[in-house]
Design a protein around this motif. Structure first.
Motif, short mmCIF file in Angstrom:
data_model
loop_
_atom_site.label_atom_id
_atom_site.label_comp_id
_atom_site.label_asym_id
_atom_site.label_seq_id
_atom_site.Cartn_x
_atom_site.Cartn_y
_atom_site.Cartn_z
N ALA A 165 -124.88 -74.30 -3.03
CA ALA A 165 -125.63 -72.98 -3.83
C ALA A 165 -126.88 -73.56 -3.83
CB ALA A 165 -125.21 -72.51 -4.60
N ILE A 166 -127.30 -74.50 -4.12
CA ILE A 166 -128.45 -75.31 -3.86
C ILE A 166 -129.83 -74.85 -2.83
CG2 ILE A 166 -129.24 -77.28 -4.48
CD1 ILE A 166 -127.17 -78.70 -6.56
N GLN A 167 -130.69 -73.99 -3.76
CA GLN A 167 -130.99 -73.68 -1.86
C GLN A 167 -133.02 -74.69 -2.29
OE1 GLN A 167 -130.65 -72.13 0.81
NE2 GLN A 167 -128.13 -72.59 -0.24
N SER A 168 -132.79 -74.48 -3.63
CA SER A 168 -133.88 -75.21 -4.05
C SER A 168 -134.30 -75.94 -5.14
CB SER A 168 -134.98 -73.99 -4.51
OG SER A 168 -134.78 -74.03 -5.85
N PHE A 169 -134.97 -77.29 -5.34
CA PHE A 169 -135.23 -78.23 -6.71
C PHE A 169 -134.76 -76.99 -8.29
CE2 PHE A 169 -137.55 -80.44 -3.90
CZ PHE A 169 -136.75 -81.11 -3.62
N ALA A 170 -135.71 -76.12 -7.95
CA ALA A 170 -134.98 -75.10 -9.31
C ALA A 170 -133.79 -75.25 -9.83
CB ALA A 170 -135.91 -73.85 -9.84
N ASP A 171 -133.00 -75.15 -8.61
CA ASP A 171 -132.07 -74.65 -8.34
C ASP A 171 -130.56 -75.67 -9.27
OD1 ASP A 171 -131.74 -72.29 -7.51
OD2 ASP A 171 -131.37 -72.97 -5.37
N ALA A 183 -139.41 -84.20 -7.85
CA ALA A 183 -139.02 -83.15 -7.06
C ALA A 183 -138.99 -81.95 -8.91
CB ALA A 183 -137.62 -83.04 -6.34
N LEU A 184 -137.91 -82.47 -9.66
CA LEU A 184 -137.97 -82.05 -11.35
C LEU A 184 -139.02 -81.60 -11.59
CD1 LEU A 184 -135.42 -84.10 -12.68
CD2 LEU A 184 -134.61 -82.34 -11.56
N ALA A 185 -139.89 -82.22 -11.91
CA ALA A 185 -141.10 -81.12 -12.27
C ALA A 185 -142.08 -80.48 -11.46
CB ALA A 185 -142.37 -83.05 -12.03
N GLU A 186 -141.42 -80.51 -10.35
CA GLU A 186 -142.84 -79.04 -9.26
C GLU A 186 -141.37 -78.00 -9.79
OE1 GLU A 186 -141.80 -79.07 -4.94
OE2 GLU A 186 -143.81 -79.50 -5.25
N ALA A 187 -140.36 -78.31 -9.98
CA ALA A 187 -139.50 -76.86 -10.44
C ALA A 187 -139.27 -76.65 -11.86
CB ALA A 187 -137.95 -77.20 -9.83
N GLY A 188 -140.71 -77.29 -12.59
CA GLY A 188 -139.77 -77.28 -14.01
C GLY A 188 -139.38 -77.91 -14.36
N LEU A 189 -138.51 -78.34 -14.02
CA LEU A 189 -137.57 -78.80 -14.63
C LEU A 189 -138.06 -80.70 -15.95
CD1 LEU A 189 -134.62 -78.06 -12.13
CD2 LEU A 189 -134.86 -76.98 -14.54
N THR A 190 -136.92 -80.96 -16.55
CA THR A 190 -137.13 -82.25 -17.36
C THR A 190 -134.98 -83.05 -16.76
OG1 THR A 190 -135.82 -82.45 -19.19
CG2 THR A 190 -138.35 -81.37 -18.91
N PRO A 191 -135.50 -84.44 -16.48
CA PRO A 191 -134.26 -84.76 -16.49
C PRO A 191 -133.15 -84.30 -17.32
CG PRO A 191 -135.41 -86.92 -16.36
CD PRO A 191 -136.66 -85.18 -16.89
N ALA A 192 -133.37 -83.74 -18.66
CA ALA A 192 -132.76 -83.20 -19.49
C ALA A 192 -132.12 -82.45 -19.13
CB ALA A 192 -133.35 -83.00 -20.70
N THR A 217 -130.78 -80.44 3.78
CA THR A 217 -132.23 -81.72 3.05
C THR A 217 -133.78 -81.11 2.38
OG1 THR A 217 -133.26 -82.02 4.52
CG2 THR A 217 -131.65 -84.27 4.37
N LEU A 218 -133.73 -81.47 0.88
CA LEU A 218 -134.91 -80.10 0.41
C LEU A 218 -135.74 -82.18 0.02
CD1 LEU A 218 -132.69 -78.18 -0.36
CD2 LEU A 218 -133.51 -78.13 -2.87
N THR A 219 -137.10 -81.59 0.50
CA THR A 219 -138.10 -82.37 0.82
C THR A 219 -139.51 -81.76 0.19
OG1 THR A 219 -139.29 -81.97 2.57
CG2 THR A 219 -137.26 -83.66 2.40
N LEU A 220 -140.30 -82.73 -0.43
CA LEU A 220 -141.17 -82.39 -0.77
C LEU A 220 -142.65 -82.51 -0.09
CD1 LEU A 220 -141.36 -83.65 -4.41
CD2 LEU A 220 -140.53 -81.78 -4.31
#
Length: 297
Positions: free
Chosen positions: A97-103, A125-134, A177-180
């Motif tokens: 179900a993971i289609q993007s880094f935001a997912d 990748a997390l930064a681009e999606a507005g996420l953090t490791p947490a 695969t999801l790349t930047l």
């Protein structure tokens, strides 16, 4: 023979270093007036340790790792970037179900550990999606990405396009695969101490020219390159191993870009800022101190 260059390659003998094997095999370093000795690092050896002691003149290492070394007062400078495309991707099962880094939010991600190019990529990748490791569940699983994903131990893994992705294809496990497109990261290349870069620029240019010839042959005749590598890589003992090496080499040559070794000033500046922002360096390092474009442009 001319000036000696003791050159190290990170890790064990591997087909991914084929451009250097090819150049060494055909005597192209010698044609450039150099006496080049290839040396592989031991498993427990520090990446930049032999460079510091003078046992090596050139190291093959990640741009990020060299930037970190610079922040630790090791006067190493990148003078050529070999992989123009960053070689890392997020890998998920084809039906994920993971289609993007935001997912990725709330999902488990497996990678060797919180270091090196896989880790740098995941943070970007997390930064681009507005996420953090947490926001995700990060698992340090060593180099077991294939087992981790195929056995559903994790929801996704971070791995290399010219290694892990190949392994999934050979195993018949369908992935995506999801790349930047433009990560603030510089991949592997050649580095040397400031004293070497400043005192021996012509030797380094000659070394890059010979390595570029090796890379060109790997692109035009990968089958021949694999056969040459047999003398350098002890594990290439039979048809199955050589067949795998051929697939890996073809995937690797796609990372070289149009101009072997060229440096991207903006990418280096972006990485220097990214490493400070994500506390990946012990102290800020200006990009101009971490790389030079004088050798390859």
């Amino acid at each position: 023979t001319g000036p000696q260059l003791r050159e190290a390659e990170s890790g064990l003998p591997d087909i991914q270093f084929a451009p250097l094997y090819v150049a060494h095999h055909f005597g192209w370093f010698t044609e450039e007036g150099l006496d080049v000795t290839l040396r592989h690092h031991g498993a427990q050896e520090k990446l930049l340790g032999a460079l510091q002691t003078g046992d090596e003149d050139v190291v093959f290492a990640g741009g990020g790792e060299m930037l970190q070394g610079r922040s630790q007062q090791i006067p190493v400078r990148s003078f050529a970037t070999v992989y123009q495309q960053y070689p890392v991707a997020l890998i998920v099962p084809a039906d994920s179900a993971i289609q993007s880094f935001a997912d990725l939010k709330g999902h488990t991600i497996g990678l060797p550990g919180q270091y090196g190019e896989n880790w740098f990529f995941l943070l970007a990748a997390l930064a681009e999606a507005g996420l953090t490791p947490a926001d995700v569940d990060i698992k340090s699983i060593g180099y077991t990405q294939y087992a981790g994903l195929t056995e559903a131990q994790v929801d996704s893994v971070v791995g290399f396009l010219n290694n892990d992705v190949v392994r999934f294809a050979e195993g018949g496990f369908a992935i995506r695969t999801l790349t930047l497109a433009d990560p603030p990261l510089v991949s592997v290349g050649f580095g040397a101490l400031d004293v070497t870069v400043d005192a021996r620029p012509e030797d380094l240019r000659a070394m890059v020219r010979a390595a570029a010839r090796g890379a060109q042959l790997c692109v035009s005749d990968p089958e021949q390159a694999v056969q040459i590598a047999v003398a350098y890589v002890p594990t290439l003992t039979g048809p199955e191993q050589q067949s795998h090496a051929l697939v890996v080499l073809k995937a690797t040559t796609k990372l070289f870009g149009d101009q072997f070794g060229s440096q991207d000033r903006l990418r280096w500046e972006d990485m220097a800022a990214f490493f400070v922002e994500h506390e990946l360096v012990s102290s800020p390092v200006p990009a101009r101190e971490a790389f030079t474009a004088d050798i390859t442009g």
